[in-house]
Enzyme design. Structure first.
Site, PDB file in Angstrom:
ATOM      1  N   SER A  27       0.813  -1.205   0.000  1.00  0.00           N
ATOM      2  CA  SER A  27       0.000   0.000   0.000  1.00  0.00           C
ATOM      3  C   SER A  27       0.855   1.268   0.000  1.00  0.00           C
ATOM      4  O   SER A  27       1.615   1.477  -0.931  1.00  0.00           O
ATOM      5  CB  SER A  27      -0.982  -0.024   1.164  1.00  0.00           C
ATOM      6  OG  SER A  27      -2.051   0.861   0.930  1.00  0.00           O
TER       7      SER A  27
ATOM      8  N   ASP B 115      -8.669  -5.612  -5.708  1.00  0.00           N
ATOM      9  CA  ASP B 115      -8.473  -4.396  -4.922  1.00  0.00           C
ATOM     10  C   ASP B 115      -8.817  -3.184  -5.775  1.00  0.00           C
ATOM     11  O   ASP B 115      -8.323  -3.053  -6.897  1.00  0.00           O
ATOM     12  CB  ASP B 115      -7.013  -4.316  -4.462  1.00  0.00           C
ATOM     13  CG  ASP B 115      -6.704  -3.042  -3.704  1.00  0.00           C
ATOM     14  OD1 ASP B 115      -7.614  -2.497  -3.047  1.00  0.00           O
ATOM     15  OD2 ASP B 115      -5.545  -2.589  -3.761  1.00  0.00           O
TER      16      ASP B 115
ATOM     17  N   HIS C 213      -6.662  -6.384  -1.665  1.00  0.00           N
ATOM     18  CA  HIS C 213      -5.571  -5.478  -1.302  1.00  0.00           C
ATOM     19  C   HIS C 213      -4.441  -6.190  -0.568  1.00  0.00           C
ATOM     20  O   HIS C 213      -3.276  -5.866  -0.750  1.00  0.00           O
ATOM     21  CB  HIS C 213      -6.149  -4.370  -0.419  1.00  0.00           C
ATOM     22  CG  HIS C 213      -5.219  -3.253  -0.109  1.00  0.00           C
ATOM     23  ND1 HIS C 213      -4.806  -2.355  -1.059  1.00  0.00           N
ATOM     24  CD2 HIS C 213      -4.629  -2.868   1.053  1.00  0.00           C
ATOM     25  CE1 HIS C 213      -4.000  -1.466  -0.496  1.00  0.00           C
ATOM     26  NE2 HIS C 213      -3.880  -1.754   0.784  1.00  0.00           N
TER      27      HIS C 213
END
Length: 510
Positions: free
Chosen positions: A231, A421, A478
């Site tokens: 991320s 995601d 994700h």
């Protein structure tokens, strides 16, 4: 702007925002943490906590002892978590004591009062395995979420007991998790000036930590070294890789045997990745073609604002404006899509944060666990609003720019992304990887896309040329190691061993 939209803006591309429990999510809307004497971490309280840590020397580390030498900057201890299942090896299971598990604090040299907390797990397989550091995003979110829910040695249950993770990355590496930047997780400071505002500060702190870590563990200095994370760590990881590589070239301290870095569902080149939101949302049937066309008009403004931020050197009003303007794209998609889980569009968002990771918070805040880890009375902080806000001007910086030089020098890069995601989607990551200008760009773009196999089944699609590999992971959102733990472990192993390199077009398999 309604409260949900505002909240989503705050959470955009944060790696662990979803793991706040209902009791902790309230803090996101409260006044951010201040370090003034009247705030929630006053100087006297911080001093009491610092002196109470049983990992700390009996005197403050800034005090010079009678022999004139400074107290150790890095203080570490082996630990045995009290809630581990089969912790003494009963029933044929491995014992916690069979492996080297460590937790420690590092006093950052370029700070006034900052201590960085970390976990270190020696390999369950072979101490000669590579050393891997994992960095969580946020900015300001703790790496413990990855430790307990993704790729660490343990998983945590509803009753706060632990069990071994069959697919923990410590099966293939000596694994480090760091709470960074300072103010995240169990890391702390009592001085606001210690908060970092850009990747220079973050990467220098991590480099200093690694120098101290390898001094503490010289037996691992010659092991291969890899940087990994997820991320917003799409910012941290390239910055740290460049810092380590520069330190090696300049012969600064201990040579760190950097071989590669891996970014999972990351935010690395915002200008390109924000442009992929509308395309991805349309592909996933979250929006209509008309919505898509309208969003692309917003993107033109976003793109211009990012260019102005870059022209300002990553500082000033232009960067604050670009953050607001560009995040409107994501907000509008969520307004249209409704209650979809933006980390995994196959799912509905349950609760205000889509996932419930409260088991970890409950576990780490148990008195017995804090005692085992040596963190004194500190309360575990999942995500810090103070750190998040301190790093906000860093958000729209393009961290791709330093990568070509690393690839040119033979340092490997793996960019992987779960296909479901939305928030840091595979399409945006694929676009910046393909558009990156480096010596092998033409060959990489022309390379064949081939299947990545796990147990003789297709688990993803990948392409590779030279030092660069891109992998789209099937049936994952994700957090790839959480959704596809076996595939993630095999991906790591194959990549470190060079088995994800398929210049001839052969498939990658075990």
């Amino acid at each position: 702007m309604d409260s949900k939209t505002t909240f989503l803006t705050f959470l955009l591309c944060i790696f662990i925002f979803s793991h706040f429990s209902p009791s902790t999510s309230k803090s996101l809307t409260e006044k951010p943490l201040s370090f003034s004497p009247s705030a929630s971490l006053p100087t006297l309280t911080a001093e009491r906590l610092i002196k109470g840590f049983n990992l700390m020397p009996t005197r403050d580390v800034n005090v010079i002892d009678e022999e004139g030498s400074e107290a150790p900057r890095l203080v570490e201890r082996a630990f045995d978590l009290p809630a581990a299942v089969d912790r003494r090896g009963s029933g044929g299971s491995p014992s916690v004591q069979d492996f080297g598990h460590h937790a420690g604090y590092y006093k950052l040299p370029n700070s006034k009062a900052a201590r960085m907390f970390y976990f270190f797990f020696e390999s369950r397989t072979n101490k000669a395995d590579p050393v891997v550091i994992w960095l969580t995003g946020g900015p300001g979110c703790s790496s413990e979420l990855a430790l307990f829910y993704e790729n660490g040695p343990f998983t945590v249950s509803n009753n706060s007991s632990l069990s071994w993770n069959e697919f923990g990355w410590d099966k293939a590496s000596n694994l480090i998790y760091v709470d960074q930047p300072v103010g995240t997780g169990f890391s702390y400071t009592s001085d606001q000036s210690d908060l970092r505002h850009d990747e220079d500060g973050v990467s220098n702190d991590l480099y200093d930590f690694l120098q101290a870590f390898f001094k503490e563990h010289p037996q691992f200095v010659k092991n291969d070294f890899y940087i990994t994370g997820e991320s917003y760590a799409g910012h941290y990881i390239p910055a740290l890789a460049s810092r380590v590589h520069r330190g090696n070239k300049n012969k600064e301290g201990t040579h760190i045997n950097l071989k590669g870095f891996a970014i999972g569902n990351g935010l690395t080149n915002p200008e390109i990745q924000y442009g992929a939101y509308a395309d991805y949302a349309l592909d996933m049937n979250l929006i209509t073609q008309s919505d898509h066309d309208n969003l692309n008009r917003y993107y033109a403004t976003c793109q211009q604002s990012i260019k102005e931020c870059s022209a300002d050197g990553g500082e000033g009003d232009a960067c604050a404006s670009s953050y607001t303007v560009c995040n409107n794209i994501f907000q509008k998609i969520m307004d249209i899509a409704g209650n979809v889980n933006y980390y995994d569009v196959r799912k509905q968002c349950e609760g205000s944060l889509c996932y419930d990771f409260s088991n970890m918070e409950n576990f780490l805040n148990q008195k017995s666990v804090r005692k085992a880890l040596g963190v004194g009375d500190i309360e575990f902080v999942s995500c810090s609003t103070a750190v998040y806000e301190a790093m906000q001007m860093d958000w729209m910086r393009n961290l791709e720019v330093g990568i070509p030089a690393l690839l040119q020098d033979g340092i490997k890069l793996l960019v992987y992304a779960g296909e479901y995601d939305l928030i840091c989607n595979w399409l945006g990551n694929s676009k910046w990887v393909h558009e990156m200008e480096w010596s092998g760009q033409k060959e990489f773009v022309a390379a064949a896309t081939v299947p990545f196999h796990v147990d003789n089944k297709e688990a993803g699609l990948m392409k590779n040329y030279g030092s660069l590999t891109f992998l789209k992971v099937h049936d994952a959102g994700h957090m790839v190691p959480m959704d596809q733990p076996k595939a993630a472990l095999q991906m790591l192993q194959n990549w470190m061993q060079g088995k994800l390199s398929t210049p001839t077009g052969r498939t990658a398999h075990q």
